[in-house]
Design an enzyme around this catalytic site. Structure first.
Site, PDB file in Angstrom:
ATOM      1  CE  LYS A 156     -13.429 -36.724  -6.088  1.00  0.00           C
ATOM      2  NZ  LYS A 156     -12.233 -35.983  -5.700  1.00  0.00           N
TER       3      LYS A 156
ATOM      4  CG  HIS B  68     -23.012 -36.031  -0.100  1.00  0.00           C
ATOM      5  ND1 HIS B  68     -22.817 -37.282  -0.647  1.00  0.00           N
ATOM      6  CD2 HIS B  68     -23.929 -35.430  -0.880  1.00  0.00           C
ATOM      7  CE1 HIS B  68     -23.570 -37.396  -1.724  1.00  0.00           C
ATOM      8  NE2 HIS B  68     -24.263 -36.306  -1.886  1.00  0.00           N
TER       9      HIS B  68
ATOM     10  CD  GLU C 275     -17.978 -43.439 -11.337  1.00  0.00           C
ATOM     11  OE1 GLU C 275     -18.803 -43.495 -10.392  1.00  0.00           O
ATOM     12  OE2 GLU C 275     -16.760 -43.309 -11.162  1.00  0.00           O
TER      13      GLU C 275
ATOM     14  NE  ARG D 187     -10.332 -35.558   5.310  1.00  0.00           N
ATOM     15  CZ  ARG D 187     -11.076 -35.789   4.243  1.00  0.00           C
ATOM     16  NH1 ARG D 187     -10.612 -35.515   3.047  1.00  0.00           N
ATOM     17  NH2 ARG D 187     -12.281 -36.313   4.358  1.00  0.00           N
TER      18      ARG D 187
HETATM   19  C1  MV4 Z   1     -21.589 -42.869  -6.486  1.00  0.00           C
HETATM   20  C2  MV4 Z   1     -22.837 -43.344  -6.031  1.00  0.00           C
HETATM   21  C3  MV4 Z   1     -23.497 -44.258  -6.800  1.00  0.00           C
HETATM   22  N1  MV4 Z   1     -22.962 -44.686  -7.967  1.00  0.00           N
HETATM   23  N2  MV4 Z   1     -21.086 -43.334  -7.637  1.00  0.00           N
HETATM   24  C4  MV4 Z   1     -21.036 -39.485  -3.178  1.00  0.00           C
HETATM   25  C5  MV4 Z   1     -19.863 -38.653  -2.859  1.00  0.00           C
HETATM   26  C6  MV4 Z   1     -18.741 -39.144  -3.653  1.00  0.00           C
HETATM   27  N3  MV4 Z   1     -17.661 -39.508  -2.784  1.00  0.00           N
HETATM   28  C7  MV4 Z   1     -19.244 -40.313  -4.414  1.00  0.00           C
HETATM   29  N4  MV4 Z   1     -20.616 -40.499  -4.065  1.00  0.00           N
HETATM   30  C8  MV4 Z   1     -21.377 -41.459  -4.660  1.00  0.00           C
HETATM   31  N5  MV4 Z   1     -20.893 -41.963  -5.790  1.00  0.00           N
HETATM   32  C9  MV4 Z   1     -21.773 -44.205  -8.362  1.00  0.00           C
HETATM   33  N6  MV4 Z   1     -21.271 -44.627  -9.536  1.00  0.00           N
HETATM   34  C10 MV4 Z   1     -23.335 -42.857  -4.839  1.00  0.00           C
HETATM   35  C11 MV4 Z   1     -22.614 -41.895  -4.142  1.00  0.00           C
HETATM   36  C12 MV4 Z   1     -23.226 -41.447  -2.926  1.00  0.00           C
HETATM   37  C13 MV4 Z   1     -22.648 -41.692  -1.680  1.00  0.00           C
HETATM   38  C14 MV4 Z   1     -21.424 -42.319  -1.551  1.00  0.00           C
HETATM   39  C15 MV4 Z   1     -20.867 -42.541  -0.315  1.00  0.00           C
HETATM   40  C16 MV4 Z   1     -21.541 -42.118   0.832  1.00  0.00           C
HETATM   41  C17 MV4 Z   1     -22.724 -41.496   0.728  1.00  0.00           C
HETATM   42  C18 MV4 Z   1     -23.298 -41.253  -0.519  1.00  0.00           C
HETATM   43  C19 MV4 Z   1     -24.529 -40.627  -0.604  1.00  0.00           C
HETATM   44  C20 MV4 Z   1     -25.093 -40.399  -1.812  1.00  0.00           C
HETATM   45  C21 MV4 Z   1     -24.434 -40.814  -2.976  1.00  0.00           C
END
Ligand code: MV4
Length: 480
Positions: free
Chosen positions: A115, A234, A199, A291
Site C-alpha cells: 500500500k 471484507h 489515514e 488481476r
Molecule cells: C478505509 C476505510 C475507511 N477509511 N480507509 C477495507 C479493505 C481495504 N481495501 C481498505 N478498507 C477500508 N479502508 C479509510 N481511510 C474503510 C475500509 C473498509 C472497506 C472498504 C471497502 C469495502 C468494504 C470495507 C469494509 C470495511 C472497511
C-alpha cells in the site's frame, strides 16, 4: 499463442478456457487429486495433476506448474484470481522461462502489493487520496501528533495488508498507542511486515472500483465502475455495474484517475483501481488489484466486451482494439456470489454433496459456474459454487431478474448464500441505492432468513393440506 495453461480451478478456469477456445487457442488445465473429475478438467483439451489437495501442495506450486507448462509446450499462463495471480515472483519466473504471463509485469504486481509503495508510485499523478501519511510509522509520539493534525477518528493500516486485515479504527488519542502496537504485531505475524501507516477514517464509504485495461503500446482505457459496497467482513456478496450514485461527471473523473494509476505503474492487462466514495461524493484512491477480478462479468455485460479476450490480445503484444471514446455503458448488471455457506449460521462453510444442483437459465441470466449435480464440494478451497449474474435494461429490471433467478436456482445437500442474495435484492436500502459498506452489518440478522424460511414452509404446508382435502373429495375409497 497456440496453447494456454490455466493455473486455477473452478468457475474461473472454465471462464478463461471458454474464451481461449473461442479464439482458437488450445487449453491446459491443472488439477489436484480431489479435483481429478472436476468440470474444469473435463473442459480442457489437456489436463495434468499437479499435486495433493491442499493448495500449497498443488495450485500454489509455481515452479511445478511452470515445469508442466514447458513439458506441454505452452505459450502462456493465465493465473485467474487468487492462488498465484498476484505473486510477483511467479510472474517473473514464468517470463524467465519464455512463457507469457497473462497479466501485468512483476514490477507492477510488487508495487501495488504494498500500500505504501502504491501511494509513493501515484504521488506525482494528482490522484485524490485519503488524508494521511505515506510512510511507515513506529514512533507513538509522532503518530499522535499526525493523528491530531488529521483529526480523529483515524485508521491504522498495514502496508502489506489487503482485504481489511490488520486495520484498526482509533476514535481518540488515549487508544492510539495500544491500537498501534496491536496493528504492528498483527501485521508482523500475518504478513511478516510490521509497517503500518495512518489515514483519516472515512466512516460510511461506498466501495467503488474502476476496471482498467492497458496494452504494451502505452494505451490505457477504463471500463467504468463496479459498486461493491455490499460486503460482509471484507467478502463481497453482491456487485453491480454501473453504480446507482455516480454522475457522468464523477464517473469520468474517477475513470481518468484510475487510468493515471495504471500509467503510474506502467500497467499491462486487466486491473482494478479501488476507491472509497464518501457521503459528499469525494473519492479517494485506496489500492490497485493486479488481476482479473471475480466480479468482472458485470463490466463485460454493460460494456459488451470480453475482458479475457482483451487480456490475451494485449499479452500477445497487440494494441487495444478499443479506445475510450468507443466505450459506453448499456444497461445494468448485478452479480451474486453463490457460496456454499450457511447464512443462518454465521456464514459457516456448508461443504458436502450437491444432491440437487439446477442452474437458472434465460434471457439476461449468466451463470459462471464450476460445479454440477452429484459433486462433493472440497473443503480445501474457497467454497464459491458460482456467480449468478443478471443483466437488464434498467437497475430495477436486473434486480427483478436476480430475484427470479434465485428462485429458479435449486441447490439441495448444502446451504448457500442464495436466500441471502434475495434478502439484499428485496431490501429497501438496496433497491433505493441508498447504502454503504455497512449495509450487511446494519440490516442483516439471521432471523430475517429464518422467518422467511418458516413462512415458505407454512405456505408449502397449506398448499399440501388444500391438495389433500381436494384429493379426498375425488378419490373416494371404494365401498365394499
Ligand atoms: C478505509 C476505510 C475507511 N477509511 N480507509 C477495507 C479493505 C481495504 N481495501 C481498505 N478498507 C477500508 N479502508 C479509510 N481511510 C474503510 C475500509 C473498509 C472497506 C472498504 C471497502 C469495502 C468494504 C470495507 C469494509 C470495511 C472497511
Amino acid at each position: 499463442m497456440k496453447k494456454i495453461l490455466v493455473a486455477n480451478r473452478g468457475e474461473i478456469a472454465i471462464r478463461v478456457m471458454t474464451t481461449a477456445r473461442k479464439m482458437g487457442i488450445k487449453t491446459v488445465a491443472i488439477y489436484s487429486t480431489v479435483d481429478r473429475n472436476a468440470p474444469h478438467v473435463r473442459f480442457a483439451d489437456e489436463a495434468v495433476c499437479v499435486g495433493e489437495a491442499p493448495s500449497n501442495q498443488s495450485y500454489l506450486l509455481g515452479s511445478k506448474i511452470i515445469k508442466i507448462a514447458k513439458q506441454l509446450q505452452v505459450d502462456a499462463i493465465h493465473p485467474g484470481y487468487g492462488f498465484l495471480s498476484e505473486n510477483a515472483d511467479f510472474a517473473e519466473e514464468v517470463e524467465k522461462n519464455n512463457i507469457i504471463f497473462i497479466g501485468p509485469k512483476s514490477k507492477a504486481i510488487k508495487v501495488m502489493g504494498s500500500k505504501l509503495a502504491a501511494k509513493e508510485a501515484v504521488k506525482a499523478y494528482d490522484i485524490p487520496m485519503v488524508p494521511g501519511i505515506d510512510e511507515a510509522i513506529t514512533d507513538v509520539a509522532k503518530a499522535k501528533s499526525i493523528a491530531t493534525k488529521i483529526g480523529y477518528p483515524i485508521l491504522i493500516k498495514a502496508s502489506a495488508g489487503g482485504g481489511g486485515k490488520g486495520m484498526r479504527v482509533v476514535d481518540e488519542e488515549k487508544d492510539l498507542e495500544s491500537q498501534m502496537n496491536r496493528a504492528i504485531s498483527e501485521a508482523t505475524s500475518a504478513f511478516g511486515d510490521g509497517s503500518v501507516f495512518i489515514e483519516k477514517y472515512v466512516a460510511s464509504p461506498r466501495h467503488i472500483e474502476i476496471q482498467v485495461m492497458a496494452d504494451s503500446h502505452g494505451n490505457v482505457v477504463h471500463l467504468f465502475e463496479r459498486e461493491c459496497s455490499v460486503q460482509r467482513r471484507h467478502q463481497k456478496v453482491v456487485e453491480e455495474a454501473p453504480s446507482a450514485v455516480l454522475t457522468p461527471e464523477l464517473r469520468t473523473k474517477m475513470g481518468d484517475a484510475a487510468v493515471k494509476v495504471a500509467k503510474a505503474c506502467d500497467y499491462l492487462g486487466a486491473g482494478t483501481v479501488e476507491f472509497l466514495l464518501d457521503e459528499k461524493h469525494n473519492f479517494y484512491f485506496l489500492e490497485m488489484n493486479t488481476r482479473l477480478q471475480v466480479e468482472h462479468p458485470v463490466t463485460e455485460l454493460i460494456t459488451g466486451t470480453d475482458l479475457v479476450e482483451l487480456q490475451i490480445k494485449v499479452a500477445r503484444g497487440e494494441k487495444l482494439p478499443i479506445q475510450q471514446k468507443d466505450l459506453h455503458i448499456q444497461g445494468h448488471a448485478l452479480e451474486l456470489r453463490v457460496y456454499a455457506e450457511d447464512p443462518i449460521n454465521d456464514f459457516l462453510p456448508s461443504v458436502g454433496h450437491l444432491d440437487t444442483y439446477t442452474i437458472p437459465e434465460g434471457k439476461g441470466i449468466r451463470v459462471d459456474n464450476g460445479f454440477e449435480q452429484g459433486m462433493d464440494i472440497p473443503i480445501y478451497y474457497d467454497p464459491m459454487l458460482s456467480k449468478l449474474i443478471t443483466y437488464g435494461k434498467t437497475r430495477e429490471e436486473a434486480i427483478q431478474l436476480m430475484i427470479q433467478a434465485i428462485d429458479n436456482y435449486v441447490v439441495e445437500g448444502v446451504q448457500t448464500t442464495l436466500p441471502f442474495g434475495k434478502f439484499v435484492c428485496e431490501h429497501e436500502a438496496f433497491r433505493s441505492g441508498d447504502f454503504d459498506t455497512h449495509f450487511v452489518k446494519k440490516y442483516y440478522t439471521p432471523d430475517i432468513l429464518k422467518s422467511a424460511t418458516q413462512q415458505e414452509a407454512k405456505i408449502a404446508a397449506l398448499i399440501a393440506l388444500q391438495q389433500y382435502i381436494e384429493d379426498q373429495k375425488t378419490l373416494r375409497i371404494p365401498t365394499l
